[in-house]
Design a protein around this motif. Structure first.
Motif, PDB file in Angstrom:
ATOM      1  N   THR A 142       6.872  14.540  -0.363  1.00 49.47           N
ATOM      2  CA  THR A 142       7.897  14.955   0.524  1.00 49.47           C
ATOM      3  C   THR A 142       7.226  15.503   2.045  1.00 49.47           C
ATOM      4  N   GLY A 143       7.625  15.385   3.075  1.00 51.15           N
ATOM      5  CA  GLY A 143       7.120  15.881   4.105  1.00 51.15           C
ATOM      6  C   GLY A 143       7.235  15.091   5.577  1.00 51.15           C
ATOM      7  N   LEU A 144       6.509  15.255   6.348  1.00 47.83           N
ATOM      8  CA  LEU A 144       6.570  14.702   7.880  1.00 47.83           C
ATOM      9  C   LEU A 144       5.519  13.625   8.180  1.00 47.83           C
ATOM     10  N   VAL A 145       6.044  12.400   8.349  1.00 46.77           N
ATOM     11  CA  VAL A 145       5.049  11.489   8.601  1.00 46.77           C
ATOM     12  C   VAL A 145       5.188  10.669   9.771  1.00 46.77           C
ATOM     13  N   GLU A 146       4.249  10.271  10.681  1.00 47.99           N
ATOM     14  CA  GLU A 146       4.522   9.566  11.880  1.00 47.99           C
ATOM     15  C   GLU A 146       3.510   8.296  11.613  1.00 47.99           C
ATOM     16  N   ILE A 147       4.284   7.414  11.793  1.00 45.80           N
ATOM     17  CA  ILE A 147       3.895   5.999  11.358  1.00 45.80           C
ATOM     18  C   ILE A 147       4.101   5.146  12.634  1.00 45.80           C
ATOM     19  N   PRO A 148       3.041   4.006  12.854  1.00 44.82           N
ATOM     20  CA  PRO A 148       3.447   2.831  14.024  1.00 44.82           C
ATOM     21  C   PRO A 148       4.677   2.263  13.535  1.00 44.82           C
ATOM     22  N   MET A 149       5.460   1.961  14.457  1.00 43.92           N
ATOM     23  CA  MET A 149       6.783   1.059  14.277  1.00 43.92           C
ATOM     24  C   MET A 149       6.073  -0.190  13.728  1.00 43.92           C
ATOM     25  N   GLY A 150       6.865  -0.503  12.798  1.00 45.92           N
ATOM     26  CA  GLY A 150       6.385  -1.888  12.122  1.00 45.92           C
ATOM     27  C   GLY A 150       6.022  -1.742  10.809  1.00 45.92           C
ATOM     28  N   THR A 151       5.599  -0.562  10.537  1.00 47.77           N
ATOM     29  CA  THR A 151       5.087  -0.283   9.005  1.00 47.77           C
ATOM     30  C   THR A 151       6.258  -0.613   8.076  1.00 47.77           C
ATOM     31  N   THR A 152       6.002  -1.139   6.926  1.00 48.87           N
ATOM     32  CA  THR A 152       7.017  -1.265   6.003  1.00 48.87           C
ATOM     33  C   THR A 152       7.653  -0.267   5.289  1.00 48.87           C
ATOM     34  N   LEU A 153       8.697  -0.357   4.836  1.00 48.33           N
ATOM     35  CA  LEU A 153       9.298   0.729   3.906  1.00 48.33           C
ATOM     36  C   LEU A 153       8.324   0.791   2.703  1.00 48.33           C
ATOM     37  N   ARG A 154       8.047  -0.388   2.223  1.00 52.81           N
ATOM     38  CA  ARG A 154       7.187  -0.199   0.820  1.00 52.81           C
ATOM     39  C   ARG A 154       5.740   0.621   1.353  1.00 52.81           C
ATOM     40  N   GLU A 155       5.320   0.458   2.269  1.00 47.88           N
ATOM     41  CA  GLU A 155       4.114   1.066   2.615  1.00 47.88           C
ATOM     42  C   GLU A 155       4.231   2.953   2.757  1.00 47.88           C
ATOM     43  N   ILE A 156       5.460   2.894   3.427  1.00 50.49           N
ATOM     44  CA  ILE A 156       5.786   4.181   3.676  1.00 50.49           C
ATOM     45  C   ILE A 156       6.092   4.971   2.080  1.00 50.49           C
TER      46      ILE A 156
ATOM     47  N   ILE B   4       2.019   5.783   1.748  1.00 45.61           N
ATOM     48  CA  ILE B   4       2.306   7.361   2.282  1.00 45.61           C
ATOM     49  C   ILE B   4       3.046   8.177   1.340  1.00 45.61           C
ATOM     50  N   GLY B   5       4.205   7.741   0.837  1.00 43.46           N
ATOM     51  CA  GLY B   5       4.888   8.824  -0.140  1.00 43.46           C
ATOM     52  C   GLY B   5       4.558   8.970  -1.530  1.00 43.46           C
ATOM     53  N   GLY B   6       3.658   8.181  -1.834  1.00 47.07           N
ATOM     54  CA  GLY B   6       2.911   8.226  -3.390  1.00 47.07           C
ATOM     55  C   GLY B   6       3.915   7.964  -4.322  1.00 47.07           C
TER      56      GLY B   6
END
Ligand SMILES: Cc1cc2nc3c(=O)[nH]c(=O)nc-3n(C[C@H](O)[C@H](O)[C@H](O)COP(=O)(O)O)c2cc1C
Ligand code: SF4
Ligand code: FES
Lengths: 623, 165
Positions: free
Chosen positions: A389-403, A407-409
């Motif tokens: 859990t936490g704050l993430v800043e991602i480029p627009m266009g990153t997929t939800l799956r990647e997040i 990133i979210g583990g």
């Protein structure tokens, strides 16, 4: 201060921040000291660091409190900067661990590998260390709005200046026309981060086009989405970026006065912002004749008092004026008739936080990442059933799956992913089938959710989608300001229908009624709250209709959440016949002989759960 | 939003009244500061009893119905006093999906009070709030300004015990 003096100060401040430079400390230690860090126990860690340094006589080491570093799961976090080495990130710190970091790493140059992020995530080789930037959590992130959060001391104007703070304002005031500032913003493609995604440059140009006279700049820091905290982190961790951006907006639109409307539930953010404004004023970066030019601009803070609708721009202005925060009909739009009846530019915290870098480094610096219609990066508050859990800043266009997965583990405890929710009470759930969707404004709207302000809540198989729809609607029923009927009465009626479903008393006809009512409310409400309130229900009905039908027809809640539909059940193969459950049941609903499987009489059972809590063999389940 | 209005007799002191008068004097010229005055009044009295709202209305020269309209609109304004230990359970989305409702329900059982109420001994009051920004520790609650995270219903008794003696 003049622009030249600002440059001098920047150079000396930069040197002071750099470990190992002539005027800097031998090492720089920072402690994540935002709300989440403090809640997790950052205070004893900070004290222990200071004490151990003093005990060892290490006076040339700086210890600073910084904003949110982003990984709530691993708080308290301590980061160590030493000359010529990668920053080392220590996680899950305690007072004891802090003392050891000082005596080993700071005093003897030996990194304590087992406390570092790589060891905690299992990504570093045994006994080795990897930098934060190479962890899966961080690798795909790109920090723009959050670039200073967790890096500088948010209470220090000097630190902000060291990171090129107020350079954008100096550049605009000394070498640009208001129209140039707006053009750069338009070119950058920046869209509002508060939910609607309106192009920021265009918005500014509307107010700028109004005849000269009193105009206002307003920053929306009401952050109403219950489960999101991006704006809090920016204000707590980098308040000057918002102050600078608001001054830039004042310059571009011809305004000399601004208001920041902050949620009262964010006391630390308010403190940091107050200090930032006072310091900027003292340094001549706010107030009369900023940086020695003839541009003047000043800021005030107003505290909200806990009303979600006040995040809506017109309600927010009514509230600043000292009234019940009820929205006004638009048009007239705020750009023409806003705060105190004057032309007003209103933006979200994160929108503002992006502005200084765009003006300073140019539109391309910002829009080199993103999708065709959504440029730059977006901050998300990742929460719920997710490992990191936490704050993430991602480029627009990153997929939800990647997040979610990278990133979210992923989902903890071996559970199955069910849905992700964006847009808070105005948005909707996104099912597994759609998690390869690249995140941007238009894609999220197309699948029945919305970008919203950046809350991203992950749900697993144990969450019931009917119950989640009820949860969000409960929120809007509570928060409807009551001004117009579709929203005030309609959401209440929707709520009653949803309760009927979760209690197992609904018919299939009720599902149709619910949908019809939802569309009616969307079309006829005055403000965005009512217009979007039915979204969570509609999205869940669209993507998880089978769950709704199961509640209605089979009277079953598969996730085991809706209490009225649950039955406790003893798995015969697991039951050892110990009689513990039979003895604890307050209504004698359990029968069975010693050493034989027991049975629950569901007609008698009051669903208190006492038997399940007592069973040592895990033989009792809810289904 | 439905609010519980206290029926307890007003027990303001002259000292509190003097503080409030000073606040009113400072902001009197600007009616848009009404909310700020009410926030400060609540800090002085702990809540906004009818008598205090009358003092604000008279002092600011704003109709009482407007003051009452504002105090009932915003969740933060309390019309009944909080307990010595004000418990606020987060029912924000992140906390909710991680089981905050069970925590909230169990607290109500343990304390024998509902949301917006205060225990008879005045020790604890209970309310729900939405996201305090510690979602990483969900589910969370606050007792006064202390944050407790990663809660389960089982942990509650132990936490309350700390405040009981
Ligand atoms: C019910 C409702 C709540 C809102 N809450 C917020 C909020 O908490 N923060 C925010 O920045 N915008 C919020 N908005 C959006 C604002 O009305 C406005 O569009 C936004 O602040 C504009 O800034 P931006 O263009 O920078 O995004 C809300 C809108 C509605 C309808
Ligand atoms: S839609 Fe709801 S919140 Fe918006 S003005 Fe109408 S009643 Fe108020
Ligand atoms: S949802 Fe509970 S702290 Fe954010």
């Amino acid at each position: 201060m003049t622009a030249t003096e600002l440059n001098v100060l920047r150079d000396s401040a930069k040197a002071k921040l750099t470990a190992g430079s002539a005027s800097g400390p031998a090492a720089r230690i920072v402690v994540g000291y935002a709300t989440c860090g403090i809640a997790a126990g950052a205070k004893p860690v900070l004290e222990s660091l200071k004490k151990e340094l003093a005990d060892l006589g290490l006076t040339n080491v700086s210890v600073e409190e910084v904003g949110c570093i982003g990984m709530c799961q691993y708080e308290p976090i301590v980061e160590v900067y030493t000359p010529g080495a990668e920053k080392v990130t220590y996680v899950k710190m305690t007072a004891g661990r802090a003392a050891r970091v000082v005596s080993s790493h700071i005093a003897n140059g030996k990194v304590v590998a087992e406390y570092t992020i790589g060891a905690a995530t299992g990504e570093a080789p045994e006994g080795g260390v990897i930098p934060l930037s190479e962890t899966a959590f961080y690798k795909k992130q790109r920090r723009a709005a959050l670039r200073n959060c967790g890096v500088i001391n948010p209470e220090s104007l000097e630190d902000y200046i060291a990171m090129d703070g107020y350079q954008a304002l100096a550049k605009a005031l000394t070498s640009m026309q208001p129209g140039d500032v707006i053009q750069v913003l338009k070119d950058s493609g920046l869209r509002g981060r508060g939910g609607g995604g309106f192009p920021t440059g265009t918005k500014w140009s509307f107010t700028a086009a109004q005849p000269p006279g009193k105009k206002y700049v307003v920053c929306n820091a009401d952050e109403g989405d219950p489960g999101a905290f991006m704006d809090r982190s920016v204000l707590e961790g980098d308040p000057h970026s918002v102050v600078e951006a608001m001054a830039l907006c004042g310059f571009a639109t011809g305004s000399d006065e601004g208001y920041v409307y902050v949620r009262a539930e964010y006391p630390i953010a308010v403190l940091h912002l107050e200090k930032a404004i006072a310091d900027a004023r003292a340094a001549g970066l706010l107030g009369k004749n900023i940086l020695g030019t003839d541009f003047s601009f000043d800021l005030h803070i107003r505290l909200g008092a806990g009303a979600f609708v006040c995040g809506e721009e017109t309600a927010l202005m009514t509230s600043i004026e000292g009234n019940r925060g009820e929205p006004r009909p638009r048009p007239p739009y705020p750009a023409i008739k806003g705060l105190f009846g004057k032309p007003t530019t209103e933006n979200n915290v994160e929108t503002f936080a992006n502005v200084p870098q765009i003006i300073l480094r140019g539109a391309e610096h910002f829009n080199c990442v993103g999708t065709e219609k959504s440029k730059g990066t977006k901050v998300f508050a990742l929460g719920g059933k997710i490992t990191n859990t936490g704050l993430v800043e991602i480029p627009m266009g990153t997929t939800l799956r990647e997040i979610i997965e990278e990133i979210g583990g992923g989902i903890p405890n071996g559970k199955r992913f069910k849905a992700a929710q964006t847009g808070g009470p105005s948005g909707g759930c996104i099912p597994e089938a759609l998690i390869d969707t690249p995140v941007d404004y238009d894609n999220l709207s197309a699948i029945g959710s919305m970008m919203g302000s950046g809350g991203l809540i992950v749900m697993d198989e144990d969450n019931c989608m009917v119950d989640m729809a009820r949860f969000f609607l409960d929120f809007t029923v509570d928060e409807s300001c009551g001004k117009c009927n579709p929203c005030r009465i309609g959401t209440k009626r929707m709520m009653e229908l949803l309760e009927k479903i979760t209690e197992g008393n609904a018919t299939l006809e009720d599902l149709d009624k619910l949908e019809e009512l939802a569309y009616h409310i969307k079309e006829n409400s005055l403000c965005g709250l009512g217009q979007t309130a039915p979204n969570p229900v509609l999205a869940n009905m669209r993507h998880f209709r089978d769950e709704f039908v199961a509640h209605v027809v089979e009277k079953k809640c598969r996730a085991g959440v809706c209490k009225a539909l649950l039955n406790y059940y003893i798995i015969p193969e697991k039951c050892k016949g110990c009689t513990a459950c039979k003895r604890v049941c307050p209504v004698n609903a359990i029968t069975g002989n010693v050493k034989e499987p027991h049975v629950i009489n569901t007609d008698l059972c009051i669903k208190c759960g006492a038997c399940q809590a007592t069973c040592k063999f895990g033989a009792i389940i809810k289904q | 939003m439905v609010k519980k209005v206290s029926k307890l007799p007003f027990r303001g002191t002259p000292d509190q009244a003097a503080q409030l008068e000073a606040v009113i004097a400072e902001h009197k010229s600007d009616p848009s500061q009404l909310m700020a005055v009410m926030q400060k009044a609540q800090a002085i009295y702990g809540y906004l009893p009818y008598e205090v709202q009358v003092m604000i209305a008279d002092g600011m020269e704003i109709p009482l119905e407007k003051v009452y309209g504002v105090s009932t609109f915003y969740a933060q304004f309390a019309l009944s006093p909080a307990g010595k230990y004000a418990i606020s359970v987060c029912l924000g989305t992140a906390c909710y999906v991680r089981g905050a409702q069970a925590v909230f329900d169990h607290l109500q059982e343990l304390l024998g009070i509902g949301p917006g109420e205060c225990t008879e001994d005045g020790l604890f009051s209970l309310e729900a709030c939405r996201c305090i920004g510690a979602c990483g520790l969900a589910p969370v609650m606050m007792i006064n300004s202390e944050v407790y995270g990663n809660l389960t219903p089982e942990k509650l008794e132990g936490i309350l015990a700390k405040y009981r003696d």
